[in-house]
Design an enzyme around this catalytic site. Structure first.
Site, PDB file in Angstrom:
ATOM      1  CG  ASP A  64      -1.438  10.417   9.475  1.00 15.63           C
ATOM      2  OD1 ASP A  64      -1.314  10.593  10.703  1.00 15.63           O
ATOM      3  OD2 ASP A  64      -1.581   9.303   8.946  1.00 15.63           O
ATOM      4  NE  ARG A  92      -2.229   5.235  -2.135  1.00 12.47           N
ATOM      5  CZ  ARG A  92      -2.972   5.954  -1.315  1.00 12.47           C
ATOM      6  NH1 ARG A  92      -3.480   7.115  -1.726  1.00 12.47           N
ATOM      7  NH2 ARG A  92      -3.231   5.534  -0.092  1.00 12.47           N
ATOM      8  CG  ASP A 141      -0.518   3.217  -0.419  1.00 10.29           C
ATOM      9  OD1 ASP A 141      -0.724   2.678  -1.527  1.00 10.29           O
ATOM     10  OD2 ASP A 141      -1.320   3.149   0.524  1.00 10.29           O
ATOM     11  CB  SER A 182      -5.009   2.672   8.794  1.00 11.14           C
ATOM     12  OG  SER A 182      -4.553   3.030   7.509  1.00 11.14           O
TER      13      SER A 182
HETATM   14  N1  ARG Z   1      -2.592  -3.032   1.379  1.00 16.03           N
HETATM   15  C1  ARG Z   1      -3.243  -2.253   0.378  1.00 16.03           C
HETATM   16  C2  ARG Z   1      -2.271  -1.879  -0.703  1.00 16.03           C
HETATM   17  O1  ARG Z   1      -1.094  -1.935  -0.488  1.00 16.03           O
HETATM   18  C3  ARG Z   1      -3.952  -1.051   0.930  1.00 16.03           C
HETATM   19  C4  ARG Z   1      -3.064  -0.001   1.518  1.00 16.03           C
HETATM   20  C5  ARG Z   1      -3.791   1.171   2.102  1.00 16.03           C
HETATM   21  N2  ARG Z   1      -4.616   0.724   3.170  1.00 16.03           N
HETATM   22  C6  ARG Z   1      -4.968   1.422   4.234  1.00 16.03           C
HETATM   23  N3  ARG Z   1      -5.779   0.875   5.066  1.00 16.03           N
HETATM   24  N4  ARG Z   1      -4.500   2.611   4.470  1.00 16.03           N
HETATM   25  O2  ARG Z   1      -2.669  -1.529  -1.780  1.00 16.03           O
END
Ligand code: ARG
Length: 416
Positions: A14, A94, A123, A175
């Site tokens: 990505d 993040r 995110d 992912s």
């Molecule tokens: N659901 C989790 C969160 O919102 C993880 C998000 C990222 N997960 C991922 N497999 N890319 O913090």
């Protein structure tokens, strides 16, 4: 008009495509920023790939210490677990990435930052809100929310058309996001909430069928709510977390299957692996039960939930967070001591705790010799405690004695 943008770059497909997309669509210089939060990225390789694709500059930052000191330990001290299950590894990373993006943008004179989040997840919210708080003048660009590349195949085709090296490693069918506090895994077959996660989802934890037959014991020492030693050996934070991830993972501890409520209103099924986080949160809680009063424990549990929601919802850089953090820090001044846990067949169990600040008094609790509790004094206590109960019973409840026992009896006859 943007002429320079700093992109949070993981080196995956990505964000690799995004480098080129930004150059072509915004006609701007792209500076990539790759951050190590304990996800062991191959920094040199990633740097080289960024430059090969056309980045004007490729920055790398080891932010592991910052991450632990300012994000992981405060969250542990708060007891922050989202919806009782998720220790928030991704969510905690993040705001720090956002902060480093802003720092790099300032340093490089960029007027925008970019990230690879989709428009369906949490995110994007965390990045956008954090950048918005720290640098309201910076534009935030999220190409995946805008572009027409709907599937992975279309992205690969785009990459090939533009001579973008597609990462050679066989990409997992999921992912994933990873840092030292845990791994997050979603999509693919996991989207079937009824389906048990296949074993290839897990990288840090063994299946219970393959864990050692003998249990392991581990002693974790905390100083004011921060873990400082394992089995009597003082360790740096990174080494301590790393060692616990391995040890607990070896015993299959830290697998989490969570059907969670995303901020954007979608329920999503996520798998987490967080061996060290699971063990540390459990141990920390056990030590609080020994060193905090009943009232402190009660309020802190409520604050923990609020704190977890705040992290999950991207509200790290807010005054509300500062207020809660001040409360949490205050609660931790006596949370010092050691907790012993047994790790066995996927379970971590607290089996002992001790503290120089303990509120547990054996001479009060004991049913054996040495009892100092005055049992006769209980009579007066119960007289006063029960006073309103007796008054209400006589004034109201006993006048309708049937209701006293039948209160919760379900109505059998349907009302006509
Ligand atoms: N659901 C989790 C969160 O919102 C993880 C998000 C990222 N997960 C991922 N497999 N890319 O913090």
């Amino acid at each position: 008009m943007v002429d320079k943008v700093v992109l949070a770059y993981s080196g995956g497909l990505d964000t690799s495509v995004i480098i080129r997309w930004l150059m072509d669509n915004l006609r701007c210089q792209v500076i990539t920023l790759t951050i190590d939060l304990g996800n062991q990225p191959k920094l040199e390789e990633i740097r080289a790939r960024a430059l090969e694709i056309g980045a004007a500059k490729a920055l790398v930052v080891d932010a592991r210490e910052l991450f632990v000191r300012h994000f992981v330990w405060p969250a542990l001290r708060a007891g922050a677990v989202y919806e009782g299950q998720y220790p928030l590894a991704t969510a905690l990373g993040r705001p720090l990435i956002a902060k480093l993006l802003v720092d790099a943008a300032r340093e490089e004179g960029a007027t925008a930052v970019a990230h690879g989040c989709t428009g369906k997840g949490n995110d994007q919210v965390r990045f956008d809100l954090s950048v918005g708080a720290l640098a309201p003048d910076l534009r935030v660009i999220a190409p995946v929310r805008e572009w027409e590349l709907k599937t992975r195949e279309e992205e690969i085709a785009y990459a090939q058309r533009h001579g973008i090296p597609v990462p050679v490693t066989r990409e997992s069918p999921y992912s994933t996001d990873e840092n030292l506090w845990g791994r997050s895994i979603e999509s693919g077959v996991l989207e079937d909430a009824w389906q048990e996660p296949p074993e290839d989802v897990y990288l840090w934890t063994r299946p219970v069928t393959d864990t050692p037959a003998a249990a392991a014991q581990v002693e974790i020492e905390f100083r004011e709510g921060v873990p400082v030693a394992l089995d009597g050996q003082e360790l740096e934070s990174l080494a301590l977390i790393d060692r616990l991830n391995r040890l607990a993972g070896e015993h299959g501890v830290g697998r989490i299957d969570h059907l969670e409520n995303r901020l954007v209103g979608i329920k999503s099924r996520e798998i987490y692996e967080a061996p060290a986080a699971t063990v540390l949160l459990q141990a920390h809680r056990a030590l609080e039960q020994m060193t905090l009063s009943k009232d402190q424990v009660r309020l802190k549990e409520r604050v923990a939930q609020e704190y977890a929601d705040l992290i999950y919802n991207g509200l790290w850089f807010t005054a509300h967070h500062q207020d809660l953090a001040a409360y949490v820090a205050s609660t931790q001044r006596h949370v010092t001591g050691t907790v012993r846990l047994r790790l066995h067949r996927g379970a971590a169990t607290v089996v002992g705790r001790r503290s120089p600040e303990s509120l547990y008094d054996k001479s009060l609790a004991t049913y054996e010799t040495g009892d100092v509790f005055d049992q006769k004094a209980a009579v007066g206590f119960i007289y006063v405690w029960g006073l309103p109960v007796r008054v209400q019973a006589q004034a109201q409840l006993l006048k309708h004695p049937d209701g006293l026992l039948g209160l919760t009896e379900p109505q059998r006859e349907p009302a006509r």
